[in-house]
Design a protein around this motif. Structure first.
Motif, PDB file in Angstrom:
ATOM      1  N   ASP A   1       0.847  -1.188   0.000  1.00 50.15           N
ATOM      2  CA  ASP A   1       0.000   0.000   0.000  1.00 50.15           C
ATOM      3  C   ASP A   1       0.885   1.241   0.000  1.00 50.15           C
ATOM      4  N   ALA A   2       0.249   2.410  -0.104  1.00 49.78           N
ATOM      5  CA  ALA A   2       1.010   3.658  -0.208  1.00 49.78           C
ATOM      6  C   ALA A   2       1.881   3.885   1.023  1.00 49.78           C
ATOM      7  N   ALA A   3       1.345   3.575   2.191  1.00 51.22           N
ATOM      8  CA  ALA A   3       2.116   3.793   3.422  1.00 51.22           C
ATOM      9  C   ALA A   3       3.396   2.965   3.429  1.00 51.22           C
ATOM     10  N   SER A   4       3.328   1.730   2.933  1.00 50.68           N
ATOM     11  CA  SER A   4       4.510   0.866   2.896  1.00 50.68           C
ATOM     12  C   SER A   4       5.551   1.407   1.917  1.00 50.68           C
ATOM     13  N   VAL A   5       5.083   1.894   0.763  1.00 49.94           N
ATOM     14  CA  VAL A   5       6.006   2.454  -0.224  1.00 49.94           C
ATOM     15  C   VAL A   5       6.713   3.677   0.351  1.00 49.94           C
ATOM     16  N   LEU A   6       5.977   4.545   1.022  1.00 51.77           N
ATOM     17  CA  LEU A   6       6.572   5.737   1.623  1.00 51.77           C
ATOM     18  C   LEU A   6       7.559   5.362   2.726  1.00 51.77           C
ATOM     19  N   GLN A   7       7.245   4.334   3.486  1.00 51.83           N
ATOM     20  CA  GLN A   7       8.153   3.873   4.530  1.00 51.83           C
ATOM     21  C   GLN A   7       9.455   3.347   3.925  1.00 51.83           C
ATOM     22  N   GLN A   8       9.324   2.609   2.823  1.00 50.96           N
ATOM     23  CA  GLN A   8      10.507   2.060   2.170  1.00 50.96           C
ATOM     24  C   GLN A   8      11.408   3.158   1.615  1.00 50.96           C
ATOM     25  N   VAL A   9      10.810   4.162   0.989  1.00 56.52           N
ATOM     26  CA  VAL A   9      11.630   5.220   0.395  1.00 56.52           C
ATOM     27  C   VAL A   9      12.276   6.076   1.486  1.00 56.52           C
ATOM     28  N   ASP A  10      11.622   6.195   2.637  1.00 52.93           N
ATOM     29  CA  ASP A  10      12.235   6.889   3.773  1.00 52.93           C
ATOM     30  C   ASP A  10      13.479   6.152   4.256  1.00 52.93           C
ATOM     31  N   MET A  11      13.392   4.825   4.321  1.00 59.19           N
ATOM     32  CA  MET A  11      14.550   4.020   4.723  1.00 59.19           C
ATOM     33  C   MET A  11      15.688   4.180   3.723  1.00 59.19           C
ATOM     34  N   ALA A  12      15.343   4.215   2.443  1.00 59.82           N
ATOM     35  CA  ALA A  12      16.366   4.323   1.402  1.00 59.82           C
ATOM     36  C   ALA A  12      17.083   5.659   1.477  1.00 59.82           C
ATOM     37  N   ILE A  13      16.327   6.742   1.679  1.00 58.10           N
ATOM     38  CA  ILE A  13      16.983   8.056   1.714  1.00 58.10           C
ATOM     39  C   ILE A  13      17.814   8.217   2.985  1.00 58.10           C
ATOM     40  N   ALA A  14      17.418   7.554   4.051  1.00 61.57           N
ATOM     41  CA  ALA A  14      18.237   7.583   5.269  1.00 61.57           C
ATOM     42  C   ALA A  14      19.607   6.970   4.992  1.00 61.57           C
ATOM     43  N   GLN A  15      19.631   5.924   4.175  1.00 60.92           N
ATOM     44  CA  GLN A  15      20.904   5.297   3.795  1.00 60.92           C
ATOM     45  C   GLN A  15      21.731   6.244   2.920  1.00 60.92           C
ATOM     46  N   ALA A  16      21.063   6.956   2.024  1.00 56.99           N
ATOM     47  CA  ALA A  16      21.772   7.908   1.168  1.00 56.99           C
ATOM     48  C   ALA A  16      22.379   9.031   1.994  1.00 56.99           C
ATOM     49  N   LYS A  17      21.625   9.523   2.978  1.00 58.16           N
ATOM     50  CA  LYS A  17      22.139  10.568   3.861  1.00 58.16           C
ATOM     51  C   LYS A  17      23.326  10.055   4.667  1.00 58.16           C
ATOM     52  N   ALA A  18      23.194   8.827   5.171  1.00 56.16           N
ATOM     53  CA  ALA A  18      24.267   8.244   5.977  1.00 56.16           C
ATOM     54  C   ALA A  18      25.545   8.051   5.162  1.00 56.16           C
ATOM     55  N   ALA A  19      25.398   7.908   3.848  1.00 57.52           N
ATOM     56  CA  ALA A  19      26.561   7.733   2.971  1.00 57.52           C
ATOM     57  C   ALA A  19      27.240   9.057   2.652  1.00 57.52           C
ATOM     58  N   GLY A  20      26.729  10.164   3.184  1.00 59.03           N
ATOM     59  CA  GLY A  20      27.373  11.448   2.981  1.00 59.03           C
ATOM     60  C   GLY A  20      26.646  12.391   2.055  1.00 59.03           C
ATOM     61  N   GLY A  21      25.533  11.948   1.475  1.00 64.69           N
ATOM     62  CA  GLY A  21      24.770  12.827   0.588  1.00 64.69           C
ATOM     63  C   GLY A  21      25.303  12.830  -0.831  1.00 64.69           C
ATOM     64  N   ASN A  22      24.602  13.577  -1.714  1.00 68.80           N
ATOM     65  CA  ASN A  22      24.943  13.658  -3.133  1.00 68.80           C
ATOM     66  C   ASN A  22      25.055  12.272  -3.752  1.00 68.80           C
ATOM     67  N   THR A  23      24.143  11.387  -3.368  1.00 69.71           N
ATOM     68  CA  THR A  23      24.153  10.032  -3.894  1.00 69.71           C
ATOM     69  C   THR A  23      22.733   9.481  -3.830  1.00 69.71           C
ATOM     70  N   LEU A  24      22.566   8.252  -4.331  1.00 73.18           N
ATOM     71  CA  LEU A  24      21.246   7.615  -4.284  1.00 73.18           C
ATOM     72  C   LEU A  24      21.375   6.219  -3.698  1.00 73.18           C
ATOM     73  N   ARG A  25      20.309   5.780  -3.082  1.00 74.86           N
ATOM     74  CA  ARG A  25      20.263   4.438  -2.512  1.00 74.86           C
ATOM     75  C   ARG A  25      18.890   3.825  -2.786  1.00 74.86           C
ATOM     76  N   PHE A  26      18.898   2.526  -3.139  1.00 80.62           N
ATOM     77  CA  PHE A  26      17.664   1.777  -3.344  1.00 80.62           C
ATOM     78  C   PHE A  26      17.261   1.113  -2.031  1.00 80.62           C
ATOM     79  N   PHE A  27      15.962   1.041  -1.818  1.00 76.65           N
ATOM     80  CA  PHE A  27      15.460   0.267  -0.690  1.00 76.65           C
ATOM     81  C   PHE A  27      15.726  -1.204  -0.948  1.00 76.65           C
ATOM     82  N   SER A  28      16.070  -1.920   0.121  1.00 75.77           N
ATOM     83  CA  SER A  28      16.252  -3.374   0.003  1.00 75.77           C
ATOM     84  C   SER A  28      15.614  -4.041   1.213  1.00 75.77           C
ATOM     85  N   GLU A  29      15.300  -5.311   1.069  1.00 76.11           N
ATOM     86  CA  GLU A  29      14.718  -6.060   2.173  1.00 76.11           C
ATOM     87  C   GLU A  29      15.693  -6.150   3.349  1.00 76.11           C
ATOM     88  N   GLU A  30      16.996  -6.153   3.031  1.00 79.37           N
ATOM     89  CA  GLU A  30      17.998  -6.206   4.095  1.00 79.37           C
ATOM     90  C   GLU A  30      17.891  -4.966   4.977  1.00 79.37           C
TER      91      GLU A  30
END
Length: 511
Positions: free
Chosen positions: A224-253
């Motif tokens: 559902d929409a809430a799950s998709v938004l939750q996943q993309v939030d997790m992905a961007i948190a990883q991108a931020k943690a990597a220092g920014g100016n980058t992209l990260r895909f959500f993964s089950e891991e």
């Protein structure tokens, strides 16, 4: 002619005149009434015209208000892009389309995916802090214009609020890997677009613009929409943690890690409420084996998993700020224990307590420590607060002043895990520290490893020159003890003298 004959014509004339008079009066009254009625009708028509004009104006104003409300409810007032609410509605429709087959397409159930990209500007807060919110809004408008020009055909761009944008791409009729590759190319293009936006013309000190992008792909299934938004939030948190100016895909891991963390946080909260946290104590001794004090070490006695080591939950406690109630409990317990030792054979022993950087920087921390000392009657000179080198790197001058305030209370101060951080020696000499604790990773190599031995020897010399004591952590062998003692170390801690145990199992006897 008789008199009767003469009077008849006169009566006729009188009657005729009377009738004429009556008719004339009636005509005048009728005309007056007609004129009055006509005037009334004219006034009524005028009032009706005014009423219709007012109604037209009201309807126009109502429509304008409705249009304004619609814009406010559905579009960003800063960029004019659709807002979060519109994005969620579009996302729900995209998910529904993916789950609904096309009866006219014999390939209706072939692999189809949608993608959601969350775009977050890096260091955007600096623009507002260094310049103004108006300049920040202008930068957001430039970014919105740039992103709109780079949109793919099936893209839906939204301004989620603050410095976040979202791009929804639907109907990716490709196998999963190809769909991911296409979305990756789009995301890289968007990163380039944001990076190409020049700094504000009149603000050359503003950092260059860049963004972090989180991406998630979604297809058919229980989503559902809430799950998709939750996943993309997790992905961007990883991108931020990597220092920014980058992209990260959500993964089950990532998802599993996040959910594990959420569950652990819930259990840790329950542990605080159910008194599952306990303190174990490890002796600190002199070279001849006399007990000088103990270090209070936190443990989690989980009802199912047993004893959980601090490395498994302290970092989480700091991230969630649960370390604040935990740290207060540890300090309170240590102060109560010190107060209970007064007048006994253990009255001269010290208790060392680790203080988290989160706890140390909390407003009112020094007042909290003072209140605990006053409440329990614990002798301040027997309490040692241990801080790490990482704390010294955060606002060094403020840390120096705070340590000075604690020192004025009579509390001993120790720098824990010395050698593992990056503290300046020039800064170190200005701190009101009583002792340095050499990290066990160096002590373990003594005396066989030349590098570790040199580091520990240098630390002992440095501490002596600064008038500080040294506590060697992780002493497990006699050879380590002998070398450390021969080079001037006076206090030791490690398995060679005892493991951390509950207080009742600690054979303390003041020397």
């Amino acid at each position: 002619m008789t008199t009767q004959e003469t009077s008849r014509p006169r009566r006729g004339l009188f009657v005729a005149g009377l009738l004429l008079t009556l008719l004339t009066g009636a005509s005048l009254r009728l005309r007056r009434r007609v004129r009055q009625r006509t005037a009334q009708l004219a006034r009524s028509e005028q009032r009706l015209a005014i009423t219709l004009d007012s109604l037209d104006t009201y309807i126009s104003e109502y429509r304008a208000i409705q249009a304004c409300n619609h814009r406010l409810a559905n579009f960003s007032p800063v960029t004019g892009l659709p807002n979060r609410g519109r994005l969620v509605a579009e996302l729900e429709q995209a998910i529904a389309r993916l789950c609904r087959p096309d009866r006219h397409d014999r390939h209706a159930w072939r692999a189809r995916y949608g993608a959601l990209l969350l775009i977050d500007l890096d260091r955007f807060k600096l623009v507002n802090d260094l310049h103004s919110h108006e300049e920040g809004d202008r930068l957001l408008q430039q970014v919105a214009d740039g992103l709109e020009q780079a949109l793919p055909e099936s893209g839906f761009l939204a301004h989620m609020g603050s410095d976040e944008f979202a791009l929804l791409i639907h109907d990716l009729d490709l196998p999963l890997e190809e769909a991911a590759h296409r979305v990756e190319k789009i995301a890289e293009k968007l990163l380039a677009v944001v990076s190409s936006i020049a700094s504000l013309d009149d603000a050359p000190s503003t950092p260059s613009t860049s963004a972090s992008i989180g991406v998630t792909l979604f297809g058919r299934g229980l989503i559902d929409a809430a799950s998709v938004l939750q996943q993309v939030d997790m992905a961007i948190a990883q991108a931020k943690a990597a220092g920014g100016n980058t992209l990260r895909f959500f993964s089950e891991e990532i998802h599993l890690k996040v959910m594990t963390r959420v569950r652990m946080e819930q259990k840790l909260q329950q542990a605080i409420e159910h008194d599952e946290l306990v303190l174990h104590y490890q002796p600190q001794v002199s070279a001849d084996g006399r007990y000088l004090g103990v270090e209070a070490l936190l443990r989690w006695q989980h009802p199912q998993r047993g004893m959980i080591p601090p490395a498994d939950f302290i970092p989480l406690a700091e991230q969630t700020r649960l370390i604040l109630p935990i740290g207060h409990w540890v300090l309170h317990s240590a102060c109560r224990l010190l107060a209970s030792w007064r007048g006994s054979s253990r009255g001269g022993l010290r208790i060392a307590v680790n203080v988290s950087a989160v706890q140390f920087h909390e407003p009112g921390f020094i007042e909290q420590v003072k209140a605990l000392l006053d409440e329990t009657g614990a002798p301040a000179e027997r309490l040692t607060l241990e801080v790490t080198e990482s704390l010294l790197m955060e606002d060094p001058e403020r840390v120096r002043v705070a340590l000075g305030e604690l020192r004025k209370l009579g509390i001993r101060l120790a720098l824990d895990d010395f050698g593992t951080g990056y503290s300046s020696l020039n800064y170190l000499k200005r701190l009101p520290l009583d002792e340095l604790k050499v990290d066990r990773s160096f002590v373990m190599g003594v005396p066989d490893d030349a590098s570790d031995t040199a580091i520990v020897a240098t630390t002992l010399t440095l501490a002596a020159s600064l008038g500080m004591e040294v506590v060697a952590e992780g002493v497990e062998k006699t050879s380590q003890l002998d070398w450390l003692a021969s080079h001037g170390c006076q206090t030791f801690q490690g398995y060679h003298f005892g493991r951390p145990v509950p207080l009742e199992e600690l054979p303390l006897a003041e020397g």
